[in-house]
Design a protein around this motif. Structure first.
Motif, PDB file in Angstrom:
ATOM      1  N   UNK A 187       0.848  -1.187   0.000  1.00  0.00           N
ATOM      2  CA  UNK A 187       0.000   0.000   0.000  1.00  0.00           C
ATOM      3  C   UNK A 187       0.886   1.241   0.000  1.00  0.00           C
ATOM      4  N   UNK A 188       0.450   2.241  -0.741  1.00  0.00           N
ATOM      5  CA  UNK A 188       1.267   3.440  -0.909  1.00  0.00           C
ATOM      6  C   UNK A 188       0.427   4.661  -0.567  1.00  0.00           C
ATOM      7  N   UNK A 244       1.656   8.070   9.582  1.00  0.00           N
ATOM      8  CA  UNK A 244       0.943   7.390   8.504  1.00  0.00           C
ATOM      9  C   UNK A 244       1.570   6.052   8.146  1.00  0.00           C
ATOM     10  N   UNK A 303      -0.124   3.443  10.138  1.00  0.00           N
ATOM     11  CA  UNK A 303      -1.462   3.148   9.619  1.00  0.00           C
ATOM     12  C   UNK A 303      -1.360   2.296   8.361  1.00  0.00           C
ATOM     13  N   UNK A 304      -0.431   2.677   7.490  1.00  0.00           N
ATOM     14  CA  UNK A 304      -0.275   1.982   6.210  1.00  0.00           C
ATOM     15  C   UNK A 304       0.168   0.532   6.423  1.00  0.00           C
ATOM     16  N   UNK A 342      -2.655  -1.546   7.497  1.00  0.00           N
ATOM     17  CA  UNK A 342      -3.574  -1.825   6.380  1.00  0.00           C
ATOM     18  C   UNK A 342      -2.960  -2.849   5.418  1.00  0.00           C
ATOM     19  N   UNK A 389      -3.389  -6.228   6.963  1.00  0.00           N
ATOM     20  CA  UNK A 389      -4.793  -6.615   6.837  1.00  0.00           C
ATOM     21  C   UNK A 389      -5.083  -7.171   5.431  1.00  0.00           C
ATOM     22  N   UNK A 399      -5.987 -11.068   4.386  1.00  0.00           N
ATOM     23  CA  UNK A 399      -7.231 -11.417   3.693  1.00  0.00           C
ATOM     24  C   UNK A 399      -6.921 -12.171   2.400  1.00  0.00           C
ATOM     25  N   UNK A 400      -5.852 -11.771   1.730  1.00  0.00           N
ATOM     26  CA  UNK A 400      -5.464 -12.523   0.534  1.00  0.00           C
ATOM     27  C   UNK A 400      -5.021 -13.932   0.919  1.00  0.00           C
ATOM     28  N   UNK A 421      -8.835  -9.764  -3.515  1.00  0.00           N
ATOM     29  CA  UNK A 421      -8.613  -8.311  -3.490  1.00  0.00           C
ATOM     30  C   UNK A 421      -7.754  -8.013  -4.705  1.00  0.00           C
ATOM     31  N   UNK A 422      -8.360  -7.425  -5.694  1.00  0.00           N
ATOM     32  CA  UNK A 422      -7.647  -7.277  -6.957  1.00  0.00           C
ATOM     33  C   UNK A 422      -6.488  -6.305  -6.825  1.00  0.00           C
ATOM     34  N   UNK A 449      -4.915  -3.201  -7.429  1.00  0.00           N
ATOM     35  CA  UNK A 449      -5.576  -1.967  -7.809  1.00  0.00           C
ATOM     36  C   UNK A 449      -4.751  -1.233  -8.855  1.00  0.00           C
TER      37      UNK A 449
END
Lengths: 741, 299
Positions: B177-178, B264, B267-268, B271, B274, B278-279, B285-286, B288
């Motif tokens: 995640x970025x 941040x 937080x990142x 996420x 998470x 889930x994957x 979760x494609x 993105x």
């Protein structure tokens, strides 16, 4: 015999109220349009500029020898080579053509070079050795205010200066330095005429005022310099001031060869003026019913090192400091400071943008303090025709549909309340950064007002010439098309007023026509459009009179339904009319800032819907709806283009566009770090055009270029405040302003 | 200035030994020169036509990605998307479609920007770089390769030819995640990659987290596996955020303050964990991407 019915059918579109194809549209899409960057001439040299690496320094010495030693260099010029007035400027000639004893801002031009190609010119400029004695820069505008380093102070006093309200709201607001960031950088070509004069083709919004300044600095007579309109890739105010114009002419005259210059991107960020950063202190007074009793404000805009249009921007900020609201008691003090920051000048909205953010935030806070709906508060105080502008006391004589704007805006449909899970519609961009459950939605409203045309007694006019030949009508003008669609709308006016289906617009230079004034202040459709309408109307009347007719169209002159003279016969003669259009005269302000300061006004309102990820401080502007007072939409497509573009620029100002200046130095003069919104950042836009004829523009048209940015930034900020509960007293809103409180 | 197009890897290595610098997509080299960060090298050897550097191929213990594989290819390659998803997440975010079409994984790795997008995913996926010179070939751990902003431990005559990734354990997933301010043409303000492996009972059995743009290089956060082991994924977010904020050494610059980055990146990272968990559990979760261009829309 041709009948009336037949000839109506034969008429093509492109009249007033239509949205014909722009003549420059397809060439621009196909890359065939000639921008200033594309100009070329035989034996052309390239120019380059050496700029100050310091915000403030004394020039001890300049050694040109290393530059002159570079092969292919034809000229290396300094301030000593300027034959005429050594300075230029729109309001006062205070800015050196090339720095003399001192440099006063980072990026100030010191030396210009002409060489056989661009790389050589840049290398030679870099080879010049300048010895500087570095001085302490003055970069704090409040300190400049205290030291009385100012370009202008404004004082507005209207009504009771002692009244206080039942409810008082105080606020302090800041607006950062936005850049016009036109995609086309500054560019031009100067060609010596062989008789000591020069032809200049350079990016501009106002060739006649360039011409005046070029002539003064070259020490030539007016007729020795011709300034030509040329293709522009965006302006937004950045092209009003002289930058490379005098340099190009100096180099061309010195070398007796054509000289071309194109600023590279980072040079463009220092080579033009920026939007004034502002600091604003406010106090609003109201009674318990929400009637605005008094507004007090102090407005500081930092002009940077040289005057440019700081005086007029400051004045505008002060005149519109209250916004579009009735208020009988107003106190505004304004100051435009002089510092060693980058010079600031015109940018779309011209002072009204900065104060709009402040007065609209104040209105929201006042509504909260009164426990009142913020739109009810705005409606209760909204200006209307016949009211006095709260700051200047000027009575509004033209239609001003503020209440209609509010009502229309409220009636527009809201977007679906569900937060989409598409990464394309979430804050955080196209990554996995934000999920729908991380998002808060907010809605914000803002209203704005601005003058149209130049103010404070300026003799603001535009000249246009209309000819009728076998090719149809030609409108000749020096007015600059900057991408807004002027060439389309002037042709529409000529077709409609003259009655012929073919009309083209031809740009001519300063020797061939009088000024059209600036393509700024939302004025060109009104002023040059007005001149085109008047010239076309007079030409039609003369032709009808000459041939005893009652109608004119492509076929010729008609009388009582019969063609009396065919067009071919008419165009054997020479038919042209030149008209100069002036808007109603304005006055200079008295010592209290009172007077008939402005020619006309336009209002607009914006409603922004945002999705915010409060934990990260990221914002996605989902939608911006607007209702705008346009008088009459001469070309609805162009009007919508202005609205969508202006809103994008407003979104940029609200959440990302800021030049970061530290100790006078711009830290982000590039498109990696100066963030412009991309198409993926663009909100959905719905625009409602409110047409109330009665303004003095052609067919009742009002200027439409600036209102879209004035209140859109404020509306986005209000929506972020609604979504997060954060104070948001500064734009651009930085993610850390949301996430770290 | 000299410019040579290498016809073989040997030619390229000879040129490097003679002082040339390699160029493939040119997205860092050319843009950097234009912006005045560093002048173009006086001698360049183009390696973009060397077919052996453009392969994605299975190996005994995993997968080998040639250094010249583009970001556009990574984000659509079925194996990368299904097994090394964090790398596809990152490749999809690099620059613009045109940058992704010419920019290469090897270029991104060797440019050694602390804000690079593919670095943190490669680290949590256990990648090693294969570098080659006329003197021979060797593999380097990424934590040994990156020594500072724009600095690597590779010698000037060494060329990164491939990135090797070990095969993935069962019930594992990864994500990158970025944090970015605008929605295209961006560089990371901070970024976090996570890899998570789940036990049969749904608790985390192993995992790792690496971070972009909060230190002089991409860094892996120590102690993450121990922190997560035995816990359900939705119970570890706060602890991860705290550990990451502790590990980060962010600076203040034009784009963000150090305190904002420290906040941040926690937080990142939470996420990222998470999404990776889930994957790992099989949730779709494609990757993105810019769906407007219609690529990589599936997992």
């Amino acid at each position: 015999m041709t009948t009336r019915t037949e000839r109506r059918v034969g008429r093509t579109g492109g009249l007033i109220g239509d949205s014909p194809l722009r003549p420059d549209g397809i060439p621009k899409l196909k890359g065939e349009f000639e921008y200033a960057q594309d100009l070329t001439a035989a034996e052309m040299l390239w120019g380059a500029t050496l700029r100050s690496p310091y915000a403030h320094a004394r020039i001890v010495s300049i050694d040109l020898a290393p530059a002159l030693a570079v092969g292919g260099v034809h000229a290396v010029l300094t301030a000593d080579d300027v034959p005429g007035r050594g300075t230029f400027g729109l309001e006062q000639p205070d800015q050196p053509v090339l720095a003399g004893d001192y440099v006063n801002y980072w990026g100030e031009p010191v030396v210009v070079v002409a060489a056989e190609d661009q790389d050589t010119a840049r290398r030679a400029a870099a080879a010049v050795v300048v010895e500087y004695e570095v001085l302490e820069p003055l970069v704090d505008p409040e300190e400049a205010d205290r030291r009385d380093e100012t370009f202008r102070r404004m004082k507005i006093r209207r009504g009771d200066q002692d009244i206080t309200g039942d409810v008082i709201v105080d606020g302090y607001y800041e607006v950062g330095m936005q850049d016009q960031a036109p995609l086309g950088t500054e560019a031009g070509l100067a060609i010596p005429d062989g008789h000591g004069g020069v032809d200049l083709y350079a990016t501009s919004q106002f060739v006649h005022v360039d011409h005046e300044q070029v002539v003064a600095s070259l020490g030539l007579t007016s007729d020795q310099v011709r300034s030509h309109p040329t293709g522009i890739g965006g302006a937004f105010g950045a092209r009003e001031d002289v930058n490379l114009h005098i340099h190009l002419c100096l180099l061309a005259l010195h070398t007796s060869k054509p000289v071309k210059m194109v600023y590279h991107r980072s040079e463009s960020f220092t080579g033009h003026v920026h939007r004034h950063p502002a600091r604003m202190w406010y106090r609003h007074h109201a009674d318990m019913d929400g009637n605005l009793l008094r507004v007090e404000a102090k407005v500081l805009v930092d002009g940077g090192a040289y005057a440019s249009t700081t005086g007029a921007v400051l004045a505008n900020a002060c005149y519109f400091a209250v916004g579009p609201y009735r208020c009988d008691s107003v106190t505004v003090d304004g100051v435009g400071t002089r510092t060693n920051n980058p010079p600031c000048g015109a940018m779309r909205g011209f002072g009204a943008v900065q104060v709009c953010f402040a007065h609209e935030t104040q209105m929201d806070r006042l509504a909260a303090a009164l426990d009142m709906d913020s739109l009810d508060l705005r409606r209760r105080n909204a200006l209307a025709t016949g009211d006095a502008i709260p700051t200047t006391g000027q009575i509004i004589e033209t239609p001003l549909p503020m209440t209609e704007v509010i009502d229309s805006l409220v009636a527009m449909p809201m977007p679906d309340a569900t937060i989409s899970d598409s990464p394309l519609s979430l804050p955080g961009g196209t990554g996995l950064t934000t999920e729908p459950t991380d998002v808060s939605r907010g809605v914000g409203y803002a209203l704005g007002i601005k003058n149209l045309g130049f103010s404070e007694g300026f003799d603001d006019y535009a000249q246009a010439r209309v000819r009728l030949t076998a090719e149809g009508a030609t409108v000749e003008t020096a007015a600059i098309e900057v991408g807004q669609g002027l060439v389309t709308v002037l042709a529409q006016i000529a077709r409609s007023a003259l009655g012929v289906s073919r009309a083209t617009v031809r740009n001519v230079d300063t020797s061939m026509i009088d000024s059209a004034g600036s393509t700024s202040a939302s004025r060109q459709t009104q002023l040059s459009g007005g001149a085109t309408l008047e010239a076309s109307t007079r030409l039609r009347a003369r032709i009808l009179h000459a041939y005893n007719g009652d109608d004119l169209d492509d076929d010729g002159v008609w009388s009582e339904g019969r063609l009396v003279t065919p067009m071919a016969e008419i165009t054997e003669g020479s038919w042209e009319e030149t008209a100069t259009f002036r808007h109603p005269a304005t006055t200079e302000p008295d010592e209290n800032g009172q007077g008939v300061i402005h020619a006309d006004f336009a209002v607009a309102g914006h409603r922004a819907v945002v999705d915010v990820d409060p934990e990260l401080g990221l914002v996605r502007v989902v939608r911006v709806d607007t209702a705008q007072d346009v008088g009459k939409a001469l070309n609805p497509q162009s009007v919508r283009g202005q609205i969508e573009g202006g809103i994008m620029q407003g979104v940029g100002l609200a959440i990302m566009e800021e030049l970061i200046v530290e100790d006078g130095i711009i830290r982000n003069p590039n498109f990696t770090d100066y963030l412009l919104p991309t198409i993926l950042d663009a909100p959905e836009v719905e625009a409602l055009l409110i047409e109330k004829e009665g303004s003095w523009g052609p067919y009742g048209a009002k200027g439409v270029g600036e209102p879209p940015i004035i209140s859109s930034a404020a509306a986005v900020a209000a929506a972020i405040r609604d979504a997060t509960g954060r104070p948001i007293d500064r734009i651009p809103v930085r993610p850390q302003d949301i996430a770290l409180l | 200035m000299s410019f040579m197009i290498a016809g073989s890897l040997e030619e390229a290595l000879t040129a490097l030994a003679a002082g040339a610098r390699p160029v493939a997509g040119g997205t860092d080299l050319v843009v950097g020169a234009r912006q005045g960060k560093a002048p173009l090298p006086t001698s360049l050897v183009a390696i973009d036509r060397l077919a052996e550097l453009t392969q994605i191929e299975p190996t005994d213990g995993g997968i080998r990605i040639g250094a010249s594989v583009t970001h556009a290819r990574l984000l659509t390659d079925p194996t990368i998307v299904s097994d090394y998803t964090a790398l596809a997440d990152a490749a999809a975010l690099v620059g613009s479609p045109s940058t992704r079409n010419v920019g290469t994984l090897g270029g991104n790795v060797m440019n050694a920007s602390p804000a690079m997008d593919t670095g943190a995913p490669l680290m949590v996926l256990g990648a090693v770089a294969e570098v080659q010179s006329e003197r021979g070939s060797r593999t380097v751990d990424l934590s040994d390769l990156w020594t500072g902003p724009g600095q690597t431990s590779a010698k000037v005559d060494e060329l990164c030819v491939a990135i090797d990734l070990p095969s993935r354990p069962a019930r594992s997933g990864s994500a990158y995640v970025r944090l970015e301010y605008r929605r295209a043409m961006e560089i990371a303000v901070v970024g976090a990659a996570a890899s998570v492996t789940l036990a049969d009972d749904g608790t985390i059995s192993d995992g790792s987290v690496a971070l972009s743009a909060v230190a002089p290089t991409i860094i892996e956060v120590d102690g993450v596996a121990e922190l997560m082991a035995g816990h359900l994924p939705d119970a570890v977010g706060a602890a991860i955020a705290a550990a990451v904020a502790e590990a980060a050494e962010p600076i203040s610059d034009l784009r963000a303050s150090d305190s904002y980055r420290r906040h941040t990146v926690g937080v990142m990272a939470a996420r990222a964990v998470d999404a990776a968990a889930r994957r790992a559990a099989g949730e779709e979760i494609s990757v993105p991407v810019n769906r407007a261009i219609g690529v990589g829309a599936s997992r």
